[in-house]
Design an enzyme around this catalytic site. Structure first.
Site, PDB file in Angstrom:
ATOM      1  N   ARG A 178     -22.070 -56.715   1.173  1.00 10.37           N
ATOM      2  CA  ARG A 178     -20.616 -56.830   1.039  1.00 10.37           C
ATOM      3  C   ARG A 178     -19.938 -56.826   2.399  1.00 10.37           C
ATOM      4  NH1 ARG A 178     -20.492 -59.343  -2.776  1.00 10.37           N
ATOM      5  NH2 ARG A 178     -21.583 -58.593  -4.589  1.00 10.37           N
TER       6      ARG A 178
ATOM      7  N   PRO B  92      -9.724 -55.442  -9.386  1.00 11.32           N
ATOM      8  CA  PRO B  92      -9.779 -54.231 -10.214  1.00 11.32           C
ATOM      9  C   PRO B  92     -10.948 -53.334  -9.834  1.00 11.32           C
ATOM     10  CG  PRO B  92      -9.464 -56.179 -11.576  1.00 11.32           C
ATOM     11  CD  PRO B  92      -9.821 -56.647 -10.190  1.00 11.32           C
ATOM     12  N   GLU B  93     -10.604 -52.198  -9.284  1.00  6.38           N
ATOM     13  CA  GLU B  93     -11.587 -51.132  -9.149  1.00  6.38           C
ATOM     14  C   GLU B  93     -11.099 -50.021 -10.059  1.00  6.38           C
ATOM     15  OE1 GLU B  93     -12.920 -50.187  -5.190  1.00  6.38           O
ATOM     16  OE2 GLU B  93     -12.400 -52.165  -4.432  1.00  6.38           O
TER      17      GLU B  93
ATOM     18  N   ARG C 219     -10.804 -66.352 -12.792  1.00  9.10           N
ATOM     19  CA  ARG C 219     -12.122 -66.740 -12.283  1.00  9.10           C
ATOM     20  C   ARG C 219     -13.269 -66.424 -13.223  1.00  9.10           C
ATOM     21  NH1 ARG C 219     -11.475 -65.074  -5.915  1.00  9.10           N
ATOM     22  NH2 ARG C 219      -9.283 -65.615  -5.832  1.00  9.10           N
TER      23      ARG C 219
ATOM     24  N   LYS D 205     -15.441 -48.741 -13.922  1.00 10.74           N
ATOM     25  CA  LYS D 205     -14.609 -49.935 -14.056  1.00 10.74           C
ATOM     26  C   LYS D 205     -14.701 -50.536 -15.451  1.00 10.74           C
ATOM     27  CE  LYS D 205     -16.238 -51.002  -9.439  1.00 10.74           C
ATOM     28  NZ  LYS D 205     -16.915 -52.018  -8.615  1.00 10.74           N
TER      29      LYS D 205
END
Length: 260
Positions: free
Chosen positions: A250, A2-3, A122, A59
């Site tokens: 990242r 999800p962005e 998660r 977000k």
DNA sequence: ATTGTGGCCTGCCCGC
DNA sequence: TGCGGGCAGGCCACAA
């Protein structure tokens, strides 16, 4: 994961949950409650109320209650929103589509029998009460050229890291960052403050266009670079072997030829 | 203040 | 076929 595009889908789905009385709040996972929030506090704050606005900043999804506090929903990288059993997003990169009720971390049951649930295998997301909205920067979907210039400032940090700093620009995650810089033709590792005016304009246009396009296509994983974002991948624009690096902590894919 | 790093969460994929 | 080690990245705590 999800962005901004996924959370925008969730926000729209959340509108189906408005103006319905919350009869019960189920929060079995205390890890998922953030900012010192306890299950008892959440239950007491929301039970008997209705949600009357479904908002989003970056977000972060926000559900305002009628006369009460605001519930903040964070989806981490694997979180989904379900309203009355319907998911806001079909496919989620790096997550699972299994129907596993044990992954429901917080459920708001409505008096009419339906519910709103956040399901996160998660447990990287979370639920907050009255989150500090001032900590977030300008939303990536509506950022102006001047706003973007201010967000980058004279920083020496990598351009990508600054773009992903939620306190500067809200909503840009790893995939959107790579896609945006690919489209803008800019090296993710460039110092954020080193952009010439023409490059800044290119970045602004690419950011707005990328976010809009990915919302339209239905997810942050639908970008043109995404399919090539794998070992052996080549640039969709010029065929050059893509470069895989760690930038701003990242995994970063970029084209060494046209991203400068 | 700014920038960088490491750890957390755990399902899934790959190789043996 | 089962198993174990990496891996994914948003967020936060912490260090320099």
């Amino acid at each position: 994961m999800p962005e901004l595009p996924e959370v925008e889908s969730y926000r729209r789905l959340g509108e189906a949950a408005l103006h319905r009385e919350v009869a019960e709040v189920v929060a079995p996972d205390t890890w998922f409650l953030k900012g010192g929030l306890t299950p008892e506090h959440l239950v007491g704050a929301v039970t008997g109320r209705t949600f009357d606005v479904s908002r989003r900043i970056g977000k972060l999804m926000l559900l305002d209650t009628d006369g009460g506090p605001t519930v903040g929903l964070r989806f981490g990288m694997t979180g989904r929103l379900l309203v009355d059993g319907h998911a806001g997003v079909d496919e989620l990169e790096y997550s699972s589509v299994r129907d596993e009720p044990a992954w429901d971390r917080v459920t708001f049951r409505f008096a009419d029998g339906g519910d709103l649930r956040i399901r996160d295998p998660r447990r990287l997301g979370g639920v907050l009460l009255d989150p500090d909205e001032g900590r977030l920067g300008v939303d990536a979907l509506t950022v102006t050229p001047a706003g973007l210039r201010a967000a980058l400032g004279a920083s020496t940090a990598p351009l990508k890291a600054r773009l992903m700093d939620q306190g500067r620009v809200a909503g840009v995650g790893n995939l959107i960052a790579d896609e945006t810089l690919y489209r803008a033709g800019l090296d993710p590792a460039r110092p954020a403050g080193s952009l010439a005016p023409a490059e800044l304009r290119r970045l602004h246009r690419a950011l707005r266009a990328t976010v809009s396009l990915l919302i339209e296509r239905g997810g942050s994983h639908t970008g043109d670079l995404q399919q090539a974002r794998r070992p052996g991948g080549t640039c969709p624009r010029d065929g050059t072997a893509l470069l895989r690096r760690t930038v701003g902590g990242r995994t970063t894919w970029s084209c060494p030829r046209h991203q400068r």
